[in-house]
Write a protein that holds these residues in place. Structure first.
Motif, PDB file in Angstrom:
ATOM      1  N   LYS A  96      -3.255 -42.609 -31.730  1.00 33.68           N
ATOM      2  CA  LYS A  96      -3.107 -42.986 -33.143  1.00 33.68           C
ATOM      3  C   LYS A  96      -1.634 -43.226 -33.476  1.00 33.68           C
ATOM      4  O   LYS A  96      -1.279 -44.187 -34.149  1.00 33.68           O
ATOM      5  CB  LYS A  96      -3.687 -41.886 -34.044  1.00 33.68           C
ATOM      6  CG  LYS A  96      -3.550 -42.222 -35.508  1.00 33.68           C
ATOM      7  CD  LYS A  96      -4.202 -41.220 -36.423  1.00 33.68           C
ATOM      8  CE  LYS A  96      -4.124 -41.633 -37.886  1.00 33.68           C
ATOM      9  NZ  LYS A  96      -2.840 -42.155 -38.331  1.00 33.68           N
ATOM     10  N   GLU A  97      -0.799 -42.339 -32.948  1.00 32.29           N
ATOM     11  CA  GLU A  97       0.640 -42.436 -33.202  1.00 32.29           C
ATOM     12  C   GLU A  97       1.175 -43.784 -32.696  1.00 32.29           C
ATOM     13  O   GLU A  97       1.955 -44.451 -33.370  1.00 32.29           O
ATOM     14  CB  GLU A  97       1.315 -41.245 -32.503  1.00 32.29           C
ATOM     15  CG  GLU A  97       2.731 -40.952 -32.933  1.00 32.29           C
ATOM     16  CD  GLU A  97       3.741 -41.795 -32.210  1.00 32.29           C
ATOM     17  OE1 GLU A  97       4.871 -41.871 -32.697  1.00 32.29           O
ATOM     18  OE2 GLU A  97       3.405 -42.424 -31.176  1.00 32.29           O
ATOM     19  N   LEU A  98       0.702 -44.203 -31.518  1.00 30.19           N
ATOM     20  CA  LEU A  98       1.155 -45.471 -30.934  1.00 30.19           C
ATOM     21  C   LEU A  98       0.657 -46.652 -31.766  1.00 30.19           C
ATOM     22  O   LEU A  98       1.413 -47.590 -32.066  1.00 30.19           O
ATOM     23  CB  LEU A  98       0.656 -45.579 -29.486  1.00 30.19           C
ATOM     24  CG  LEU A  98       1.189 -46.749 -28.679  1.00 30.19           C
ATOM     25  CD1 LEU A  98       2.700 -46.644 -28.472  1.00 30.19           C
ATOM     26  CD2 LEU A  98       0.501 -46.836 -27.317  1.00 30.19           C
ATOM     27  N   ASN A  99      -0.606 -46.565 -32.165  1.00 26.27           N
ATOM     28  CA  ASN A  99      -1.179 -47.630 -32.984  1.00 26.27           C
ATOM     29  C   ASN A  99      -0.423 -47.768 -34.313  1.00 26.27           C
ATOM     30  O   ASN A  99      -0.148 -48.876 -34.782  1.00 26.27           O
ATOM     31  CB  ASN A  99      -2.661 -47.327 -33.240  1.00 26.27           C
ATOM     32  CG  ASN A  99      -3.464 -48.596 -33.243  1.00 26.27           C
ATOM     33  OD1 ASN A  99      -2.959 -49.669 -32.929  1.00 26.27           O
ATOM     34  ND2 ASN A  99      -4.717 -48.479 -33.639  1.00 26.27           N
ATOM     35  N   ASP A 100      -0.073 -46.619 -34.917  1.00 26.77           N
ATOM     36  CA  ASP A 100       0.699 -46.641 -36.171  1.00 26.77           C
ATOM     37  C   ASP A 100       2.064 -47.293 -35.936  1.00 26.77           C
ATOM     38  O   ASP A 100       2.553 -48.063 -36.767  1.00 26.77           O
ATOM     39  CB  ASP A 100       0.903 -45.218 -36.718  1.00 26.77           C
ATOM     40  CG  ASP A 100      -0.394 -44.598 -37.209  1.00 26.77           C
ATOM     41  OD1 ASP A 100      -1.404 -45.345 -37.318  1.00 26.77           O
ATOM     42  OD2 ASP A 100      -0.422 -43.382 -37.471  1.00 26.77           O
TER      43      ASP A 100
END
Ligand code: HEM
Length: 313
Positions: A218-222
């Protein structure tokens, strides 16, 4: 069904097993054999981007990716063969694997981990290490590390640093020695290193624990929603006498490095793009040569082929 997927499905090693099969069986015995998945670096995220070389890069290597920008397919991963490995585990490596997509349609691959050293000097030692750890027998594990103090270095290095806050904020290392050859035929020993453009960002042990086991995706996608994730790629220059056969040992800290380009990942790519082939450290363009003296490096192609064969069965 977390427990079920950890059930050991590995075939027992037999006298006829080849060395690579023994290593993949040992990985499966330790982490479980997970259908359709890699035997190591099992948990990961497929990504895409590009690589832009610096003007200095071509003076070191005639490989096409150092002459002009190329597209990248990449995969961030956690070390080990557990598909549910925790993103907050400090003493595990993060990985980046990359296909540099060359103009002639071939790939030149680069695989990096978030420690400058590997856990074993030879495939035989790695097999003995995996077997000892899988036995869960403290005496056997202790005896292995007593006989192989070099195998303690990677864990110690990782434990001495914070858990990377993100795949995008770890620094990554090629570990092995490669020889670069430029258009004039000049040859130079190097080790690869990639540093996040914004610098290393880590989490305190408390913050890492609070983040839980699954926050990297999720952090990477954000991050991708805001823009690309970039790394500077360096060639660390070896000097005569520097060891080119030992992935458990670092070169002296004062070795100069040359920035050879910028890796820029722009977004996610379907997992199938990464799973349909192998990221192989020995698949490299003319102008890059794996050290012929490293015992681990050539075995990796054979090991990865066994893992690929099983996961695509
Ligand atoms: C004998 C030693 C090693 C063994 C047995 C081994 C085993 C494996 C296996 C089985 C895979 C999955 C291959 C596939 O199914 O495509 C893998 C992936 C990987 N290995 Fe190793 N490995 C070894 C050494 C290393 C070293 C020294 C590095 C340091 C750079 C490394 C970095 C990686 C990375 C980054 C991946 C992920 C590739 C991907 O995302 O597809 N490995 N390894």
């Amino acid at each position: 069904m977390a427990a079920l997927s950890l059930v050991l499905l590995a075939a027992p090693a037999s006298a006829e097993d080849s060395e690579p099969e023994k290593l993949i069986n040992a990985l499966n015995n330790l982490f479980g054999a997970h259908a359709k998945m890699r035997a190591a670096h099992t948990k990961g995220i497929c990504i895409k981007g590009n690589f832009t070389p610096t003007p200095e890069a071509a003076s070191l290597s005639k490989a096409p990716q150092f002459a002009a920008p190329v597209q990248l397919i990449g995969r961030f991963s956690l070390g080990g063969g557990n598909p549910m490995a925790s993103d907050s585990q400090k003493d595990n490596v993060r990985g980046i694997a990359m296909h540099f997509q060359l103009p002639d349609g071939s790939n030149s691959d680069l695989l990096l981990i978030s420690a400058p050293i590997f856990a074993a000097k030879t495939p035989e030692d790695f097999l003995a290490l995996l077997t000892a750890v899988a036995s869960k027998d403290k005496d056997k594990i202790g005896a292995y590390f007593k006989e192989h103090p070099e195998s303690t270095r990677q864990g110690a290095w990782l434990k001495a640093r914070p858990t990377p806050a993100s795949y995008a904020t770890a620094d990554y290392f090629g570990v092995h020695t490669f020889y670069l050859t430029n258009a004039k035929g000049e040859r130079q020993a190097v080790k690869w290193k990639a540093e996040p453009v914004g610098g290393f960002v880590g989490l305190s042990d408390k913050d890492a624990e609070a983040k839980g086991t699954d926050f990297y995706a999720k952090e990477l996608n954000d991050k991708f929603a805001k823009g690309p994730v970039a790394f500077n790629l360096y060639a660390v220059l070896g000097q005569p006498g520097d060891q080119d056969d030992d992935p458990t040992a670092e070169w002296p800290a004062d070795r100069k490095s040359v920035k050879v380009g910028t890796i820029s990942f722009s977004g996610l790519e379907p997992a199938a793009t990464c799973d349909e082939g192998i990221f192989d450290p020995n698949v490299v363009a003319d102008g890059i040569e794996p050290s012929p003296n490293d015992k681990i490096l050539p075995m990796r192609s054979l090991d990865y082929a066994v893992s690929f064969g099983r996961r695509t069965q």
